[in-house]
Design a protein around this motif. Structure first.
Motif, PDB file in Angstrom:
ATOM      1  N   CYS A 219      42.077  18.046  27.947  1.00 20.93           N
ATOM      2  CA  CYS A 219      42.844  18.926  27.051  1.00 20.93           C
ATOM      3  C   CYS A 219      42.010  20.172  26.782  1.00 20.93           C
ATOM      4  O   CYS A 219      40.976  20.101  26.143  1.00 20.93           O
ATOM      5  CB  CYS A 219      43.180  18.226  25.734  1.00 20.93           C
ATOM      6  N   HIS A 221      43.515  22.972  25.539  1.00 22.76           N
ATOM      7  CA  HIS A 221      44.411  23.842  24.782  1.00 22.76           C
ATOM      8  C   HIS A 221      43.720  24.377  23.532  1.00 22.76           C
ATOM      9  O   HIS A 221      42.824  23.733  22.996  1.00 22.76           O
ATOM     10  CB  HIS A 221      45.694  23.077  24.412  1.00 22.76           C
ATOM     11  N   CYS A 225      44.736  19.985  20.948  1.00 21.82           N
ATOM     12  CA  CYS A 225      45.949  19.259  20.567  1.00 21.82           C
ATOM     13  C   CYS A 225      45.642  18.156  19.556  1.00 21.82           C
ATOM     14  O   CYS A 225      44.558  17.576  19.567  1.00 21.82           O
ATOM     15  CB  CYS A 225      46.593  18.637  21.800  1.00 21.82           C
ATOM     16  N   CYS A 234      50.122  18.085  27.750  1.00 16.85           N
ATOM     17  CA  CYS A 234      48.709  17.763  27.518  1.00 16.85           C
ATOM     18  C   CYS A 234      48.326  16.437  28.177  1.00 16.85           C
ATOM     19  O   CYS A 234      49.107  15.482  28.188  1.00 16.85           O
ATOM     20  CB  CYS A 234      48.428  17.693  26.020  1.00 16.85           C
TER      21      CYS A 234
HETATM   22 ZN   LIG Z   1      46.063  19.489  24.880  1.00 16.35          ZN
END
Ligand SMILES: [Zn+2]
Length: 305
Positions: A219, A221, A225, A234
């Motif tokens: 992940c 992001h 997340c 994800c």
């Molecule tokens: Zn993520």
């Protein structure tokens, strides 16, 4: 009448006739431009309304009170000049119906006093429980009432195993490397409600631990997340089969009754055991749906009449 004037008269008649025909042709051509514009606007509105209903139904699954906002925002972003939309959210039916219209100005039909036309489009999207999925992970969970956001231990350590079973299942073959590949990448085949799947016996602690660590670390992001705010694709989101039982002796077949989705919190490795820790989430996935199976929180959304 002499011969030359006859010719002249004929010429005149031909010219008037030609002028009328030309006017009619031009008028039809002009009107067909209007018709084309109307058809274009109708198709565009139809696409907007379809996608808005689907987006609304997705929101219905996770945050009912925000459904109208999502629909209106989608429409505002993807089309312009629409009249106010009608949105009907039916919670018990789990559906969202969107009706929008647009007043389109005519360019040529105005000549005939027809200034504008309304185009209208309606779409209804419905949430149903997922009945078949690709990409399942090779662990199962026993059917129960799952609670959104609660922590679940998805693969029990050795001391908790029942007659060799620790919640692992064999998808597309037995063995540690198949299990590891399925855990990391998801099983490439399709699992259906009603399928019978063999359990995978034994503690596969190291492969389980490292695979889950890898999924969590994949992940990337921003912000990272969490179970209630995540990117839909994800690596920390996994879906697994819900089965009737895991209390079987050795390698036995268990029945798939549905699918559940979890957000991976990590793996715990202690004393040669590996537990997968996940939080239950509701999720909309791409897969076949059915109105006839139990609700385990993993949904598909489709347009209906
Ligand atoms: Zn993520």
């Amino acid at each position: 009448m002499n011969i030359p004037s006859l010719f002249k008269s004929k010429k005149g008649t031909t010219f008037v006739f030609f002028a009328i025909i030309l006017t009619v042709i031009v008028a039809f051509a002009a009107l067909s431009v209007d018709v084309g514009v109307i058809a274009f606007e109708k198709a565009k509105l139809s696409n907007t309304v379809d996608a808005a209903a689907l987006a609304g139904a997705q929101e219905l699954v996770t945050n009912v009170s925000n459904t109208n906002n999502v629909v209106n925002n989608y429409i505002a972003k993807n089309n312009s000049g629409l009249n106010e939309s009608t949105i009907i959210v039916n919670e018990s039916e789990r559906s969202v119906k969107v009706t929008s219209s647009k007043t389109v100005e005519n360019n040529f039909a105005k000549v005939f006093g027809n200034n504008s036309q309304d185009v209208i489009a309606t779409a209804k999207a419905k949430v149903e429980n997922i009945s078949a999925l690709n990409g399942c992970r090779p662990i199962a969970v026993i059917k129960q009432t799952f609670v959104y956001g609660n922590i679940y231990v998805l693969k029990e350590g050795a001391s908790d195993g029942y007659n060799g079973n620790y919640a692992a299942i064999a998808l597309g073959g037995n063995g540690g490397s198949t299990y590891e590949d399925n855990l990391l990448n998801g099983y490439s085949g399709t699992i259906r409600v009603g399928d019978k799947i063999p359990t995978e016996t034994g503690v596969i602690a190291q492969k389980t631990f490292t695979s889950i660590q890898t999924l969590v670390s994949r992940c990337n992001h921003t912000p990272p997340c969490t179970y209630n705010y995540y990117n839909k694709n994800c690596s920390r989101i996994i879906f697994i089969p819900v089965v009737n039982t895991l209390y079987v002796n050795g390698k036995k077949y268990v029945d798939v009754v549905g699918f559940a989705t979890f957000f991976l919190e990590g793996a715990v490795n202690s004393g040669g055991q590996a537990d997968i820790i996940g939080r239950f989430i509701t999720y909309h996935a791409d897969g076949e749906t059915s109105p006839d199976i139990n609700d385990y929180g993993t949904y598909g959304i489709k347009l209906v009449k």
